[in-house]
Design a protein around this motif. Structure first.
Motif, mmCIF file in Angstrom:
data_model
loop_
_atom_site.group_PDB
_atom_site.id
_atom_site.type_symbol
_atom_site.label_atom_id
_atom_site.label_comp_id
_atom_site.label_asym_id
_atom_site.label_seq_id
_atom_site.Cartn_x
_atom_site.Cartn_y
_atom_site.Cartn_z
ATOM 1 N N LEU A 1 38.734 44.418 43.790
ATOM 2 C CA LEU A 1 39.079 43.495 44.861
ATOM 3 C C LEU A 1 39.800 44.208 45.997
ATOM 4 O O LEU A 1 39.493 44.019 47.167
ATOM 5 N N MET A 2 40.748 45.053 45.673
ATOM 6 C CA MET A 2 41.541 45.754 46.683
ATOM 7 C C MET A 2 40.982 47.143 47.005
ATOM 8 O O MET A 2 41.433 47.777 47.951
ATOM 9 N N MET A 3 40.025 47.629 46.208
ATOM 10 C CA MET A 3 39.433 48.954 46.386
ATOM 11 C C MET A 3 40.506 50.058 46.410
ATOM 12 O O MET A 3 40.493 50.947 47.251
ATOM 13 N N SER A 4 41.436 49.947 45.485
ATOM 14 C CA SER A 4 42.485 50.948 45.323
ATOM 15 C C SER A 4 42.546 51.332 43.844
ATOM 16 O O SER A 4 42.110 50.570 42.984
ATOM 17 N N PRO A 5 43.084 52.520 43.541
ATOM 18 C CA PRO A 5 43.182 52.917 42.134
ATOM 19 C C PRO A 5 44.032 51.930 41.325
ATOM 20 O O PRO A 5 45.046 51.431 41.807
ATOM 21 N N LEU A 6 43.585 51.646 40.120
ATOM 22 C CA LEU A 6 44.345 50.782 39.223
ATOM 23 C C LEU A 6 45.636 51.465 38.806
ATOM 24 O O LEU A 6 45.702 52.693 38.721
ATOM 25 N N LYS A 7 46.655 50.681 38.546
ATOM 26 C CA LYS A 7 47.901 51.184 37.978
ATOM 27 C C LYS A 7 48.131 50.554 36.618
ATOM 28 O O LYS A 7 48.462 51.217 35.658
ATOM 29 N N ASN A 8 47.978 49.235 36.566
ATOM 30 C CA ASN A 8 48.219 48.483 35.342
ATOM 31 C C ASN A 8 47.087 47.461 35.196
ATOM 32 O O ASN A 8 47.245 46.305 35.575
ATOM 33 N N PRO A 9 45.937 47.864 34.645
ATOM 34 C CA PRO A 9 44.773 46.975 34.597
ATOM 35 C C PRO A 9 44.950 45.807 33.632
ATOM 36 O O PRO A 9 45.504 45.960 32.544
ATOM 37 N N VAL A 10 44.476 44.639 34.089
ATOM 38 C CA VAL A 10 44.456 43.435 33.258
ATOM 39 C C VAL A 10 43.080 42.800 33.389
ATOM 40 O O VAL A 10 42.375 43.018 34.374
ATOM 41 N N VAL A 11 42.720 42.017 32.396
ATOM 42 C CA VAL A 11 41.439 41.318 32.440
ATOM 43 C C VAL A 11 41.712 39.826 32.641
ATOM 44 O O VAL A 11 42.611 39.252 32.026
ATOM 45 N N LEU A 12 40.955 39.227 33.560
ATOM 46 C CA LEU A 12 41.061 37.785 33.811
ATOM 47 C C LEU A 12 40.299 37.028 32.733
ATOM 48 O O LEU A 12 39.509 37.613 31.993
#
Length: 154
Positions: A78-89
């Motif tokens: 969505l933000m097109m930035s590297p993940l830091k703390n990934p979560v799943v919806l």
């Protein structure tokens, strides 16, 4: 193929010049290779290092390879930035925690931004993906330190 083997086959000067050209001309999809070859060139003799560091395109190419983004799997779609703390919806899509939740821990949106399905209030951490993110960040940091040591020693 290690640079030393190429040097044995084609001669040191020819191999090092080819390696410098590869680093400068390499496309952005090959940052790992470009950085590895560039680092090997800089570790060679003092004169090779001085010649490489005098080439602004060579130095800029190495610096650009440090700033490149990770593979798509490690990016917040969505933000097109590297993940830091990934979560799943609840719909199965992965976002960074700061993208999905506000500062109070509430979802930022009622519907999934990708499927438009109503979201449940829970998100779940993706521990294995977080480990991959940490590994990528540590690898980038290690590269920065490697180049910094080389630049300081010159």
């Amino acid at each position: 193929v290690p640079l030393s083997k190429v040097e044995d086959l084609y001669g040191a000067d020819e191999a090092r010049e080819a390696a410098r050209r590869f680093v400068v001309a390499s496309d952005t999809s090959n940052s790992d290779g470009r950085l590895r070859v560039g680092t090997e060139v800089l570790k060679r003799s003092k004169s090779t290092k001085e010649k490489a560091l005098a080439n602004e395109a060579f130095v800029q190419s190495l610096m650009a390879s440090l700033a490149e983004e990770p593979q798509e799997l490690l990016m917040d779609p969505l933000m097109m930035s590297p993940l830091k703390n990934p979560v799943v919806l609840s719909t199965g899509f992965v976002l960074d925690r700061t993208t999905a939740l506000d500062e109070h821990g509430k979802l930022r949106f009622a519907r999934c931004p990708f499927s438009r399905v109503t979201l449940k209030n829970d998100v779940y951490p993706l521990v294995s993906l977080r480990k991959m993110v940490i590994e990528w960040r540590l690898k980038q940091l290690e590269r920065c330190l490697q180049l910094a040591e080389i630049f300081v020693d010159s």
